[in-house]
Design a protein around this motif. Structure first.
Motif, short mmCIF file in Angstrom:
data_model
loop_
_atom_site.label_atom_id
_atom_site.label_comp_id
_atom_site.label_asym_id
_atom_site.label_seq_id
_atom_site.Cartn_x
_atom_site.Cartn_y
_atom_site.Cartn_z
N UNK A 1 0.82 -1.22 0.00
CA UNK A 1 0.00 0.00 0.00
C UNK A 1 0.86 1.27 0.00
N UNK A 2 1.99 1.20 0.70
CA UNK A 2 2.91 2.36 0.74
C UNK A 2 3.45 2.63 -0.67
N UNK A 3 3.73 1.54 -1.39
CA UNK A 3 4.21 1.69 -2.78
C UNK A 3 3.12 2.32 -3.64
N UNK A 4 1.89 1.79 -3.49
CA UNK A 4 0.77 2.31 -4.29
C UNK A 4 0.49 3.78 -3.99
N UNK A 5 0.71 4.16 -2.72
CA UNK A 5 0.45 5.56 -2.32
C UNK A 5 1.58 6.49 -2.76
N UNK A 6 2.65 5.90 -3.27
CA UNK A 6 3.78 6.70 -3.76
C UNK A 6 4.62 7.33 -2.67
N UNK A 7 4.62 6.71 -1.48
CA UNK A 7 5.40 7.30 -0.36
C UNK A 7 6.63 6.47 0.01
N UNK A 8 6.92 5.46 -0.81
CA UNK A 8 8.01 4.54 -0.44
C UNK A 8 9.38 5.22 -0.35
N UNK A 9 9.56 6.31 -1.12
CA UNK A 9 10.87 6.97 -1.07
C UNK A 9 10.97 7.93 0.11
N UNK A 10 9.85 8.24 0.75
CA UNK A 10 9.89 9.17 1.90
C UNK A 10 9.70 8.47 3.24
N UNK A 11 9.14 7.26 3.22
CA UNK A 11 8.80 6.58 4.48
C UNK A 11 9.47 5.21 4.56
N UNK A 12 10.19 5.00 5.63
CA UNK A 12 10.83 3.70 5.87
C UNK A 12 9.84 2.80 6.62
N UNK A 13 9.86 1.51 6.31
CA UNK A 13 8.96 0.57 7.00
C UNK A 13 9.80 -0.42 7.81
N UNK A 14 9.54 -0.42 9.12
CA UNK A 14 10.24 -1.32 10.03
C UNK A 14 9.27 -2.37 10.56
N UNK A 15 9.76 -3.61 10.69
CA UNK A 15 8.90 -4.69 11.17
C UNK A 15 9.58 -5.42 12.32
N UNK B 1 14.88 -12.46 7.02
CA UNK B 1 14.57 -12.90 5.65
C UNK B 1 13.11 -12.59 5.28
N UNK B 2 12.21 -12.67 6.28
CA UNK B 2 10.81 -12.31 6.00
C UNK B 2 10.71 -10.83 5.65
N UNK B 3 11.43 -10.01 6.39
CA UNK B 3 11.42 -8.55 6.14
C UNK B 3 11.90 -8.27 4.72
N UNK B 4 12.97 -8.96 4.31
CA UNK B 4 13.51 -8.77 2.96
C UNK B 4 12.51 -9.23 1.90
N UNK B 5 11.88 -10.35 2.20
CA UNK B 5 10.90 -10.96 1.28
C UNK B 5 9.72 -10.02 0.98
N UNK B 6 9.23 -9.30 2.01
CA UNK B 6 8.08 -8.41 1.80
C UNK B 6 8.51 -7.00 1.36
#
Length: 213
Positions: free
Chosen positions: A162-176, A184-189
């Motif tokens: 959804x972050x990609x679709x919203x076009x915010x991936x270059x401004x927002x980091x996603x931590x899990x 490896x799961x984090x890399x996978x998603x």
């Protein structure tokens, strides 16, 4: 500064009332709210964070230290706002949809606040859309997703998508993070960062905010 050291030491021991009184004392003596925050409260919380990483203290000690820190920041908040002191970054955090566990999330939140970040807590059972909406509206640099069940981990992937679709991936980091989550799961998603403990999560968040600044 003896007074700042006393604030730090009392915070590490979780003496909330003493911390609040000492912070007020420091304010009355004319110390800047920023200095009290950095050299008193945050330096004490950093010590707790490092000890937590090394298993020298455990969750209960972190919780009481965080409570003491909150008592101190209550005194400082209005003064910091007046002085125009900005948080080092803004994070939104939540446990993903279908998952009601919040101890890990709360620990990460406390550690991040202990590093001077502003944290918007969305609670538990948070829909992917809510993470994105909050990140956009509140101008967050980081989205933190927590899960304790293998069955809810997949929702983290939806947040990334959804972050990609919203076009915010270059401004927002996603931590899990969370018990079943792995590197490896984090890399996978396609998430930006996985950390195994709350103190490391806070360090990573600060590094991200500095890089994005």
């Amino acid at each position: 500064m003896e007074l700042l050291e006393q604030i730090s030491e009392n915070l590490q021991k979780g003496r909330a009332k003493a911390v609040k009184e000492l912070v007020q004392q420091a304010v009355d003596q004319g110390l800047s709210p920023e200095q009290i925050l950095e050299e008193g409260l945050l330096s004490g919380m950093n010590v707790v964070g490092e000890k937590f990483k090394k298993n020298e203290v455990f969750v209960p000690e972190v919780l009481v230290a965080a409570r003491a820190m909150n008592m101190g920041t209550q005194v400082l908040k209005p003064l910091l706002v007046q002085a125009g002191v900005q948080a080092t970054g803004r994070v939104c955090i939540g446990t993903v949809k279908g998952d009601l566990h919040d101890i890990g999330k709360n620990l990460v939140k406390m550690m991040m606040e202990g590093k001077g970040l502003e944290v918007i807590d969305l609670g538990t059972d948070v829909a992917p859309e809510a993470f994105i909406k909050t990140a956009v509206e509140q101008h967050c640099q980081i989205i933190c997703c927590s899960a304790l069940l293998t069955t809810t981990m997949g929702v983290m992937g939806e947040v990334v998508k959804l972050a990609q679709e919203a076009g915010i991936r270059d401004q927002v980091k996603i931590m899990v993070g969370g018990a079943p989550v792995t590197e490896s799961f984090a890399a996978q998603i396609g998430a930006d960062k996985y950390t195994s403990d709350a103190a490391s999560a806070a360090d990573a968040a600060v590094a991200f905010c500095q890089a994005l600044a």
